[in-house]
Design a protein around this motif. Sequence first.
Motif, PDB file in Angstrom:
ATOM      1  N   UNK A   1     -21.871  12.590 -76.878  1.00  0.00           N
ATOM      2  CA  UNK A   1     -21.717  11.140 -76.907  1.00  0.00           C
ATOM      3  C   UNK A   1     -21.274  10.652 -75.546  1.00  0.00           C
ATOM      4  N   UNK A   2     -21.509   9.371 -75.295  1.00  0.00           N
ATOM      5  CA  UNK A   2     -21.081   8.767 -74.046  1.00  0.00           C
ATOM      6  C   UNK A   2     -20.730   7.315 -74.272  1.00  0.00           C
ATOM      7  N   UNK A   3     -19.736   6.835 -73.547  1.00  0.00           N
ATOM      8  CA  UNK A   3     -19.347   5.429 -73.528  1.00  0.00           C
ATOM      9  C   UNK A   3     -19.429   4.954 -72.082  1.00  0.00           C
ATOM     10  N   UNK A   4     -20.291   3.978 -71.826  1.00  0.00           N
ATOM     11  CA  UNK A   4     -20.510   3.488 -70.468  1.00  0.00           C
ATOM     12  C   UNK A   4     -20.260   1.991 -70.412  1.00  0.00           C
ATOM     13  N   UNK A   5     -19.717   1.554 -69.276  1.00  0.00           N
ATOM     14  CA  UNK A   5     -19.461   0.135 -69.072  1.00  0.00           C
ATOM     15  C   UNK A   5     -19.623  -0.196 -67.593  1.00  0.00           C
ATOM     16  N   UNK A   6     -20.412  -1.220 -67.320  1.00  0.00           N
ATOM     17  CA  UNK A   6     -20.586  -1.676 -65.939  1.00  0.00           C
ATOM     18  C   UNK A   6     -20.276  -3.164 -65.885  1.00  0.00           C
ATOM     19  N   UNK A   7     -19.243  -3.522 -65.110  1.00  0.00           N
ATOM     20  CA  UNK A   7     -18.755  -4.895 -65.118  1.00  0.00           C
ATOM     21  C   UNK A   7     -18.723  -5.451 -63.692  1.00  0.00           C
ATOM     22  N   UNK A   8     -19.251  -6.664 -63.561  1.00  0.00           N
ATOM     23  CA  UNK A   8     -19.164  -7.411 -62.305  1.00  0.00           C
ATOM     24  C   UNK A   8     -18.615  -8.796 -62.613  1.00  0.00           C
ATOM     25  N   UNK A   9     -18.551  -9.623 -61.609  1.00  0.00           N
ATOM     26  CA  UNK A   9     -18.074 -10.993 -61.820  1.00  0.00           C
ATOM     27  C   UNK A   9     -19.080 -11.819 -62.621  1.00  0.00           C
ATOM     28  N   UNK A  10     -20.332 -11.358 -62.689  1.00  0.00           N
ATOM     29  CA  UNK A  10     -21.381 -12.135 -63.353  1.00  0.00           C
ATOM     30  C   UNK A  10     -21.711 -11.618 -64.744  1.00  0.00           C
ATOM     31  N   UNK A  11     -21.553 -10.331 -65.000  1.00  0.00           N
ATOM     32  CA  UNK A  11     -21.917  -9.812 -66.314  1.00  0.00           C
ATOM     33  C   UNK A  11     -21.127  -8.544 -66.621  1.00  0.00           C
ATOM     34  N   UNK A  12     -21.123  -8.198 -67.906  1.00  0.00           N
ATOM     35  CA  UNK A  12     -20.500  -6.976 -68.397  1.00  0.00           C
ATOM     36  C   UNK A  12     -21.508  -6.268 -69.300  1.00  0.00           C
ATOM     37  N   UNK A  13     -21.944  -5.077 -68.875  1.00  0.00           N
ATOM     38  CA  UNK A  13     -22.934  -4.304 -69.600  1.00  0.00           C
ATOM     39  C   UNK A  13     -22.255  -3.065 -70.184  1.00  0.00           C
TER      40      UNK A  13
END
Length: 809
Positions: free
Chosen positions: A246-258
């Motif tokens: 399993x994996x939990x990934x998060x990519x966050x910037x000032x414009x969006x959160x994926x």
Amino acid sequence: MRNTFNIILFLILGNLLYSQQFQLTGIVTDQDNIPLDYASVALYQNDTFLKEAYTNEKGKFELSIPKGTYRLEIDFFGSNSKTIESLIISSDKNMGTLILESDSNEIGAVSVVAEKKVLDYKLDKKIYNVSADKTLIGATTLDAMDNAPSVSVDVEGNISLRGDDNVTILVDGKPSSLITAGNTDLLRNLPANSIERIEVVTVPSARYDADGTTGIINIVMKKGKKSGLNGSASAKIGYPFLTGVSTNLNYRTKKYNLYTNIGADYRESPGNGSNYNRYFGQDGEPDFISDMNREHERKTKSTFINTGIDYYLNDQNTLSFNTKFGYSKGDNEANLRYNEYYINDIANATIRTRDELEDETDSRFELGLGYIRNFNKEGHKLTVDGKFNYREDDETANINQNENDILSFQKTSILESTKDYLLQTDYILPIGEEGQFEAGLKFNFLDLGNDYALFNYNDQTQQYEVDEAFTNDFIYTQMVNAAYVQYGNSIGNFSYLAGLRLEDTRINMDNVEIEGTFYNTFEKKYTDFFPTLHLSYTINDQNSIQAGYSRRIRRPRTRMLNPFRSFSDDTNIFRGNPNINPMYTNAFELSYIYNPSKLTLSSSIYYNSSTNPFQFFSESTTDDEGNIIIENYPVNLDSEKRYGIELGAQYKLSKWLSLTGDFNYFRADRKGEVIESDGDVRDQSTDADGMFARFGATTKLPYDIGFQVRGNYRGAMKGADTDMDPMFFMNLALTKELLQKKASLTFNVSDLFNTRKRGREVLTSTYSSDSDFQWRERQWTLNFTYRFGNSKKERTKREDHNSEEDFSM
């Protein structure tokens, strides 16, 4: 006497002066002035630990302490700790901003995760931080449910709250037809490390659905708040054979959160059971015996994907998109052996075996869209949510029977599909400094089809032929439209929240036969108002109290309404009851929280008064060939009074040892009668009680080793015809941090003593039954997790969709 009075007065005044509490406050940030959430602020005096507080999302902390000289230690993983010696407190003191420097040995390549408390008690809810419970590493979300306060899961996966299975389950604060208290297949396959926390609310406000007479369980999925790329990857192996990634990934910037959570695993789950039935003759004594033993093994492949994006148009507008997909394929085998005989003719006993090979495929899909509009005033916002859920469950089974060397063959087929449409909008308007007005609308439409078929093998034609008595196509639709308003405010230490919810229900069942009459469409309608009221008073920072009232409803599930018969084996038949009516409950609760230095104590007393409670009723009948069978179906009784007391505690003995525990005792008094198929009236009135207790310990050992143990006990429970045996089971885990805390290796054991078995006794006027059942045997799991990412939070005023603040009372 006068001197004695003066001494007593002096002691009282001295004690009052000493016990006077002062407020120590401050803000903890990193070196870039970004607030640190859940940093530990610990207070010591003469090297003795006194109490601890944790910062909130804004980095703020608050401690209430008497006059004295202390040492303050501030700590956050991934940062160097800060110590303030000889801190003199003689009045309220604000420490200002306390800056923690990054630990250069850990920053950059490691994902910094604060070690949260496993349990967090609040007046309006209980929070179980799944990510902090090491005994759940490598486990499923259903296992996590069974550790949540007030929640219990039986061996077949049915969820109950305070001993009652009528509970509503939400995902990220919103309903999802993918998961219900009576259909937890997805929770069996969803990795627990995809879950951030589980929130338990026993008296919800008008904002939430009235369905669920005992309350709401909210599952909060993981979604990172740090900037840049963050996440973790895990792999596990276990016995009985289990493997998964399993994996939990998060990519966050000032414009969006994926964000995304992905898990896939394969597990083999052996289990067993037995059933000893005695059927009574006309003299009331047993004359026929059926003794059954069962062994089964479930082999399941499963995949779960949860992915979404929050897109920040600007500081006031956010769009959200989320999709969930679950797929599981099960190859299940069950072997049943029957020994049946008349007591006066044991020599001619019948030996019968039944082998079942089942192939099950379960596919689930959910699509969600959301919009948040934040207005200029803080807290003033509008939210709109839309969801579409689709589920398809396809089961086929081959059944081979051997009775005294005579073979027979059967097949069953079940195809069930569900479509669920939801549209919901909520508006929040702050009024004055503390007041808040809320209003909302909700539209929910459910479309379900269940196609069930039974085939018997004809030896003469060598073909499978349809058994019309067990073949049907059940079509069910349900529409629930709702509207609510509520208003809350605070006056000093006193606060209140009052609300009213309206729900209109329309149910249609097509092509059903009820009591000998065929209906193309059978319709049920009901419209109801559901008032709620919450009152709370903060005595001081250590003592607070709340009273709550909520009117609730329990709508019968589709399985309860489906009048067509199905069977688990050829001696046990189940059918629904389309005439069953909804259950209504008036729920009252009084809660108190005591939070001194090292202890958090939560206590509640509750009382539920219900009409039309559900009861599953069993009676012994015969089929067309004269064979004895047991038929099970739901009925309404007249009334139920349920009351109980609940205690929860968390005690931090030291920096290396914490203890948790909760206890729930309840009593349920039911009144009602049931008319059997032969016209006899059977009294189903009962005065039953039950209890649940849990304990847990978390220990930090040298060399970055941690140990956790959790025990569960469920007392015996008595019903009108059915008694449940007590049960105890224990889980434990041992964790070792590796690679400068970038990784961890965890070994855990679920059901250490292999005692998680359901024991049940049934006694009626026509038969008695003693049975036990074990869904899954003891499980050993070894799990490796690697964490990576940035330690810094994105500094923003925006709110994520489904944030924690969205779910309260």
